[in-house]
Design a protein around this motif. Structure first.
Motif, PDB file in Angstrom:
ATOM      1  N   ASN A 559     -17.602   2.491  81.547  1.00 57.53           N
ATOM      2  CA  ASN A 559     -18.467   3.623  81.898  1.00 57.53           C
ATOM      3  C   ASN A 559     -19.025   4.352  80.679  1.00 57.53           C
ATOM      4  N   ASP A 560     -18.532   3.995  79.477  1.00 54.92           N
ATOM      5  CA  ASP A 560     -19.046   4.610  78.247  1.00 54.92           C
ATOM      6  C   ASP A 560     -19.995   3.691  77.495  1.00 54.92           C
ATOM      7  N   ILE A 561     -20.253   2.509  78.055  1.00 50.09           N
ATOM      8  CA  ILE A 561     -21.097   1.519  77.363  1.00 50.09           C
ATOM      9  C   ILE A 561     -22.471   1.464  78.027  1.00 50.09           C
ATOM     10  N   SER A 562     -23.519   1.533  77.208  1.00 52.84           N
ATOM     11  CA  SER A 562     -24.891   1.477  77.727  1.00 52.84           C
ATOM     12  C   SER A 562     -25.625   0.213  77.324  1.00 52.84           C
ATOM     13  N   ILE A 563     -25.122  -0.477  76.291  1.00 55.50           N
ATOM     14  CA  ILE A 563     -25.782  -1.708  75.828  1.00 55.50           C
ATOM     15  C   ILE A 563     -24.731  -2.777  75.541  1.00 55.50           C
ATOM     16  N   PHE A 564     -24.950  -3.959  76.098  1.00 53.89           N
ATOM     17  CA  PHE A 564     -24.135  -5.137  75.801  1.00 53.89           C
ATOM     18  C   PHE A 564     -25.030  -6.109  75.040  1.00 53.89           C
ATOM     19  N   ALA A 565     -24.704  -6.354  73.759  1.00 58.12           N
ATOM     20  CA  ALA A 565     -25.544  -7.202  72.907  1.00 58.12           C
ATOM     21  C   ALA A 565     -24.828  -8.506  72.580  1.00 58.12           C
ATOM     22  N   ARG A 566     -25.635  -9.505  72.243  1.00 54.77           N
ATOM     23  CA  ARG A 566     -25.109 -10.832  71.886  1.00 54.77           C
ATOM     24  C   ARG A 566     -24.123 -11.346  72.938  1.00 54.77           C
ATOM     25  N   VAL A 567     -24.499 -11.163  74.198  1.00 57.93           N
ATOM     26  CA  VAL A 567     -23.627 -11.639  75.276  1.00 57.93           C
ATOM     27  C   VAL A 567     -24.178 -12.922  75.863  1.00 57.93           C
ATOM     28  N   ASN A 568     -23.331 -13.666  76.539  1.00 57.74           N
ATOM     29  CA  ASN A 568     -23.761 -14.856  77.258  1.00 57.74           C
ATOM     30  C   ASN A 568     -23.617 -14.606  78.764  1.00 57.74           C
ATOM     31  N   PRO A 569     -24.135 -15.490  79.602  1.00 58.59           N
ATOM     32  CA  PRO A 569     -24.053 -15.270  81.057  1.00 58.59           C
ATOM     33  C   PRO A 569     -22.630 -15.124  81.584  1.00 58.59           C
ATOM     34  N   GLY A 570     -21.661 -15.761  80.914  1.00 60.05           N
ATOM     35  CA  GLY A 570     -20.269 -15.630  81.328  1.00 60.05           C
ATOM     36  C   GLY A 570     -19.784 -14.196  81.201  1.00 60.05           C
ATOM     37  N   HIS A 571     -20.300 -13.497  80.194  1.00 60.10           N
ATOM     38  CA  HIS A 571     -19.931 -12.094  80.021  1.00 60.10           C
ATOM     39  C   HIS A 571     -20.480 -11.240  81.159  1.00 60.10           C
ATOM     40  N   LYS A 572     -21.657 -11.621  81.670  1.00 63.75           N
ATOM     41  CA  LYS A 572     -22.299 -10.818  82.724  1.00 63.75           C
ATOM     42  C   LYS A 572     -21.392 -10.652  83.938  1.00 63.75           C
ATOM     43  N   LEU A 573     -20.711 -11.714  84.300  1.00 66.22           N
ATOM     44  CA  LEU A 573     -19.825 -11.666  85.465  1.00 66.22           C
ATOM     45  C   LEU A 573     -18.696 -10.665  85.231  1.00 66.22           C
ATOM     46  N   ARG A 574     -18.128 -10.662  84.019  1.00 64.97           N
ATOM     47  CA  ARG A 574     -17.074  -9.702  83.676  1.00 64.97           C
ATOM     48  C   ARG A 574     -17.606  -8.273  83.710  1.00 64.97           C
ATOM     49  N   ILE A 575     -18.835  -8.105  83.236  1.00 62.17           N
ATOM     50  CA  ILE A 575     -19.442  -6.759  83.199  1.00 62.17           C
ATOM     51  C   ILE A 575     -19.624  -6.219  84.613  1.00 62.17           C
ATOM     52  N   VAL A 576     -20.142  -7.069  85.511  1.00 62.68           N
ATOM     53  CA  VAL A 576     -20.337  -6.652  86.906  1.00 62.68           C
ATOM     54  C   VAL A 576     -18.999  -6.240  87.522  1.00 62.68           C
ATOM     55  N   ALA A 587     -26.453  -3.079  90.380  1.00 65.30           N
ATOM     56  CA  ALA A 587     -27.591  -4.001  90.448  1.00 65.30           C
ATOM     57  C   ALA A 587     -27.602  -4.793  89.146  1.00 65.30           C
ATOM     58  N   MET A 588     -27.711  -6.102  89.235  1.00 67.74           N
ATOM     59  CA  MET A 588     -27.668  -6.964  88.044  1.00 67.74           C
ATOM     60  C   MET A 588     -28.852  -7.921  88.053  1.00 67.74           C
ATOM     61  N   THR A 589     -29.567  -7.993  86.922  1.00 69.54           N
ATOM     62  CA  THR A 589     -30.690  -8.925  86.810  1.00 69.54           C
ATOM     63  C   THR A 589     -30.231 -10.221  86.151  1.00 69.54           C
ATOM     64  N   GLY A 590     -30.979 -11.283  86.402  1.00 73.62           N
ATOM     65  CA  GLY A 590     -30.692 -12.573  85.781  1.00 73.62           C
ATOM     66  C   GLY A 590     -31.852 -13.526  85.984  1.00 73.62           C
ATOM     67  N   ASP A 591     -31.880 -14.584  85.201  1.00 70.85           N
ATOM     68  CA  ASP A 591     -32.926 -15.597  85.383  1.00 70.85           C
ATOM     69  C   ASP A 591     -32.390 -17.020  85.213  1.00 70.85           C
ATOM     70  N   GLY A 592     -31.514 -17.221  84.248  1.00 68.50           N
ATOM     71  CA  GLY A 592     -31.018 -18.569  83.986  1.00 68.50           C
ATOM     72  C   GLY A 592     -30.003 -19.042  85.005  1.00 68.50           C
ATOM     73  N   VAL A 593     -29.763 -20.357  84.997  1.00 70.34           N
ATOM     74  CA  VAL A 593     -28.831 -20.953  85.956  1.00 70.34           C
ATOM     75  C   VAL A 593     -27.423 -20.376  85.806  1.00 70.34           C
ATOM     76  N   ASN A 594     -27.031 -20.025  84.560  1.00 69.13           N
ATOM     77  CA  ASN A 594     -25.692 -19.487  84.337  1.00 69.13           C
ATOM     78  C   ASN A 594     -25.564 -18.016  84.729  1.00 69.13           C
ATOM     79  N   ASP A 595     -26.700 -17.377  85.029  1.00 69.70           N
ATOM     80  CA  ASP A 595     -26.659 -15.983  85.487  1.00 69.70           C
ATOM     81  C   ASP A 595     -26.297 -15.880  86.966  1.00 69.70           C
ATOM     82  N   ALA A 596     -26.417 -16.983  87.690  1.00 68.83           N
ATOM     83  CA  ALA A 596     -26.253 -16.954  89.155  1.00 68.83           C
ATOM     84  C   ALA A 596     -24.920 -16.347  89.613  1.00 68.83           C
ATOM     85  N   PRO A 597     -23.765 -16.675  88.982  1.00 68.36           N
ATOM     86  CA  PRO A 597     -22.506 -16.065  89.448  1.00 68.36           C
ATOM     87  C   PRO A 597     -22.516 -14.541  89.369  1.00 68.36           C
TER      88      PRO A 597
END
Length: 846
Positions: A559-576, A587-597
């Motif tokens: 809740n104190d983080i506003s920017i996640f840099a140098r991340v990969n799609p695997g990190h996105k799932l943990r962030i959500v 709400a989470m945006t994505g485009d690549g195949v690895n963003d789907a999860p």
């Protein structure tokens, strides 16, 4: 044998159109068609409605033919209104399915086009890459490390490698490209595909049940029981007092038809469908209706940076090589031929040599096209340069490696070129090219290069490094090792001008915007600070730092983080998951195949419409047609509007129905004459429940809707005092109608005129109340009457209908009314408006 000309040119547009007519659209048959007749007949599929119809038919046989015919006409008019609502909704949902259907990249007449997959024909040459859903059965004609997920057909979860030779060159409709890219020729479409043969049914928009609709459906059943009990009490009381049994039976049934909110869930569907259409006009395509409800609860928006927060209009502004940063504006750079080769050959942009200028001739990812535009202006010089080498192998870019590599044949030798994230590329380099000389890439030189990258990133430049090797070049795992470092390109991607306002709007609405990017920490911070997403670097975390935190630690900090840099799609799932663990609606945006999860895990999964892969689109709840952050905020606002509009017409519908029931119940309780006849009760239902309620469903937003905090996801539709408003206002409508009826009798106007006064009071009070329902915080004196022309039209129609039955002689006889004079109208307007007037003054001063 692969025909190179066929691969290059594909079919002509004319030939494609001829084949489309001959073979039909590339669609799997859908047997579920909209049946207008079935929809219309379903309007009568109600036990109480059937009782009313039978009762009116019987009354026709016993002499009450005028009443019988009129009641049947009203019932049919109600059915027509319901049919119009439902049919339009079904059509809207079908149109959305069409819009959400997959597209295909196809070569027609030598040009790359993006078309609806249904327009594909046998013989078309399609371009496929990681994340694409294969649109038809095809033969692979060229490929680079191509792998397909065929689990939808075979059940086998492991990817299947494909090549251009032998039996392994067939790829099938509905399967997913999980690795590589290639060109393929369509050999079967529609029901002739393997998917068609096994009767696979792919639907792009699932007809999911809305949770709100299910809750209201359950509520409706409870209200039905309550209404029927009251109607039975009214009927039995009238019979006990000696009133005509048949007349009282008809009163009871008519009251049940009018009072039972059978249209409650239907209007929810209408409101959702109309809201989805409005979202579409704002470039947000909703794939799943339940998402509309959740949008209004959104408290966190996790957004990609490139193309969503920024313009995605890339321009190379600086180059680092020979130990220095060179600004491109100076235009006095020494030519670095190897950097030119690396960024031009290691590139997946499509090039049309027929166009003169490179800026017009290139198509593809903006980053890749920008790298070529930095070195070439005219198409001829680019074509000549490309003709000097031919690609014989490549390893496509992926989000884990963050690199792309190609092997080029230049004359008799093979050269490997690599580009990617500077840290990754520099880490793979053993040597450095310095003023034409290959030297050992020492730790000092590596730190100097990384420091230059850091300095460029402080200027919000996105950095791409390049390297090469011309020895021991072969296609295996060691291809990207022992490279020779060439340099770095710094690319500017300015923030979208409208995003700053959208970010401010989010913060006022209690929504936190969060940036997620693969870019350097400093680049992300520079953009984030400019957009007011963050204030200090303490709000920025990198993927490397993220990996050092366990899930509990991340949840504590998220809740104190506003920017996640140098991340990969695997990190996105943990962030959500981390944000959701803190009771956020994400709400989470994505485009690549690895963003789907991650997109699927989010409460609102959002896919990019321009750059998004088919896999991510299918995992998403919503697609951004313009890839713009502002569109997400607009969709959240629209989600709030839709939810508020649903609350408005629930408030209106239940208050009015409660008023109608209480009018009949109170007069029965106090041994008064029946204030409304069956035909008049049904008229009230027709005049007030239909058009005004629908018009509330399209009410424009109040100006302060984005100043409220997000509501809780499990909040009841009746929260924040709505149930109290319904009960109090419904009771007052009923009491005022009864009082108007009693006053009419007391002043000696007679039963018929007093019933007319009661009828007018009930209708006018409901039509005044519909304007009150437009806002829960503002009074009638503060709401502009002219911002919802549909509501004005609906109310005007209802008033015209009322005046007709009062002053048209023929209709007076049908509806048993009397024309009212000034004195009677004074009673009607006093009892209809007094409560709204007092309530308006109370809210105004509150």
């Amino acid at each position: 044998m692969v025909d190179e000309r066929e691969l290059e040119n594909g079919l002509t547009q004319g030939e494609a159109e001829r084949r489309l007519k001959k073979y039909g659209a590339n669609l799997l048959e859908n047997k579920k068609r909209i049946s207008p007749v079935k929809i219309f007949l379903s309007q009568f599929n109600d036990f109480i409605t059937w009782i009313l119809i039978v009762a009116t038919i019987i009354s026709g046989f016993i002499g009450e033919r005028a009443d019988a015919v009129t009641i049947l006409i009203i019932v049919i008019m109600n059915a027509i209104l319901g049919f119009a609502q439902e049919f339009k909704t079904e059509k809207s949902l079908e149109a959305l399915k069409e819009l959400a259907s997959p597209t295909s990249k196809v070569i027609r007449s030598g040009k790359l086009k993006v078309i609806n997959a249904r327009e594909l024909v046998i013989g078309d040459v399609v371009l496929l890459e990681t994340g694409d859903k294969i649109p038809a059965d095809c033969i692979l004609m060229s490929e680079g490390n191509f792998m397909v997920d065929e689990s939808i057909l075979t059940g086998e979860s492991l990817g299947v490698e494909k090549s251009t030779s032998g039996k392994n060159n067939s790829i099938y409709m509905g399967t997913i490209v999980v690795k590589g890219k290639g060109k393929a020729k369509v050999v079967a479409t529609g029901m002739d595909t393997e998917m068609g043969k096994i009767a696979g049914m792919l639907q792009n928009i699932e007809k999911e049940k809305s949770p709100l609709k299910e809750k209201l459906s359950s509520l409706g059943k409870v209200l039905v029981v309550i209404c029927i009990v009251i109607c039975i009490m009214v009927t039995l009381t009238g019979m006990w007092r000696g009133q005509d049994k048949y007349q009282m039976f008809l009163v009871g049934v008519s009251l049940a038809v009018a009072a039972i909110p059978e249209g409650l869930t239907a209007i929810v569907t209408v409101a959702l469908a109309l809201g989805v259409s409005r979202m579409l006009k704002r470039n947000a395509l909703v794939r799943k209706l339940p998402a509309v409800e959740t949008l209004g609860c959104t408290s966190i928006i996790c957004s990609d940076k490139t193309g969503t927060l920024t313009e995605n209009k890339m321009t190379v502004k600086a180059l680092y090589f020979n130990g220095k940063i060179h600004k491109l504006e100076k235009m006095s750079l020494p030519e670095n031929i190897l950097m030119k080769k690396a960024f031009t050959y290691c590139n997946d942009s499509n090039f049309d040599p027929k166009k003169k200028k490179v800026s017009e001739a290139l198509m593809g990812d903006p980053t890749e096209t920008a790298l070529i535009k930095a070195f070439f202006k005219e198409s001829k010089s680019l074509k000549d340069f490309l003709d000097k080498g031919s690609r014989i192998y490549d390893i496509p870019f992926d989000s884990d490696r963050k690199m792309m590599s190609v092997i080029m044949k230049e004359g008799l030798k093979k050269v490997c070129y690599v580009k990617g994230a500077p840290e990754r590329v520099i880490n793979k380099c053993k040597y450095i090219l310095d003023r034409g000389q290959v030297k050992l890439f020492t730790a000092i030189e590596k730190n100097k290069a990384l420091k230059s990258v850091e300095n460029m990133s402080f200027d919000a430049l996105r950095c791409i490094a390049c390297a090469y090797k011309d020895k021991e070049v072969y296609a295996n795992k060691s291809l990207e090792n022992n490279l020779i470092f060439i340099g770095v390109a710094g690319i500017i991607d300015p923030p979208r001008s409208e995003v700053k306002d959208a970010v401010l709007k989010c913060k006022l609405a209690g929504i936190r915007p969060v940036m997620i990017t693969g870019d350097h920490k400093n680049t992300a911070f520079a953009i984030g600070k400019e957009l007011n997403i963050c204030k200090s670097q303490s709000e920025v975390i990198t993927g490397e730092e993220l990996d050092k935190l366990n899930d509990k630690q991340l949840s504590g900090r998220v809740n104190d983080i506003s920017i996640f840099a140098r991340v990969n799609p695997g990190h996105k799932l943990r962030i959500v998951k981390a944000f959701k663990s803190k009771n956020n609606i994400v709400a989470m945006t994505g485009d690549g195949v690895n963003d789907a999860p991650a997109v699927k895990e989010a409460d609102i999964g959002i896919c990019m419409g321009i750059s998004g892969t088919d896999v991510t689109k299918e995992a998403s709840s919503m697609i951004l047609l313009d890839d713009n952050f502002k569109t997400i905020v607009s969709a959240v606002e629209e989600g709030r509007v839709i939810y508020n509009n649903i609350r408005k017409f629930i408030r209106y519908l239940l208050s009015c129905n409660l008023g109608e029931v209480l009018t009949m119940f109170l007069t029965s309780l106090f041994y008064l004459d029946t204030p409304l006849l069956p035909i008049q009760i049904l008229l009230v239902n027709l005049a007030t429940d239909g058009l005004p309620a629908i018009a509330l469903g399209v009410d424009p937003p109040q100006g302060d809707i984005m100043k409220d905090k997000p509501r809780a996801k499990d909040e009841s539709i009746f929260a924040r005092g709505l149930s109290e408003k319904i009960i109090v206002r419904g009771a007052l409508i009923g009491v005022c109608t009864v009082l108007a009826f009693v006053v009419g009798l007391y002043l000696g106007f007679g039963l018929k005129t007093s019933r007319t006064i009661a009828l007018c009071t009930l209708i006018i009070s409901q039509l005044i109340h519909v304007f009150e329902c437009r806002s829960e915080k503002h009074s009638l004196f503060e709401i502009s009457l002219f911002t919802n022309i549909y509501l004005l039209g609906a109310v005007a129609t209802s008033i015209f209908m009322l005046l007709c039955i009062l002053y048209v002689p023929f209709l007076q006889g049908v509806f048993h009314t009397s024309p009212l004079g000034i004195a009677q109208w004074f009673i009607v307007l006093f009892f209809s408006g007094i409560i709204a007037f007092i309530n308006g003054i109370y809210l105004y001063f509150k």
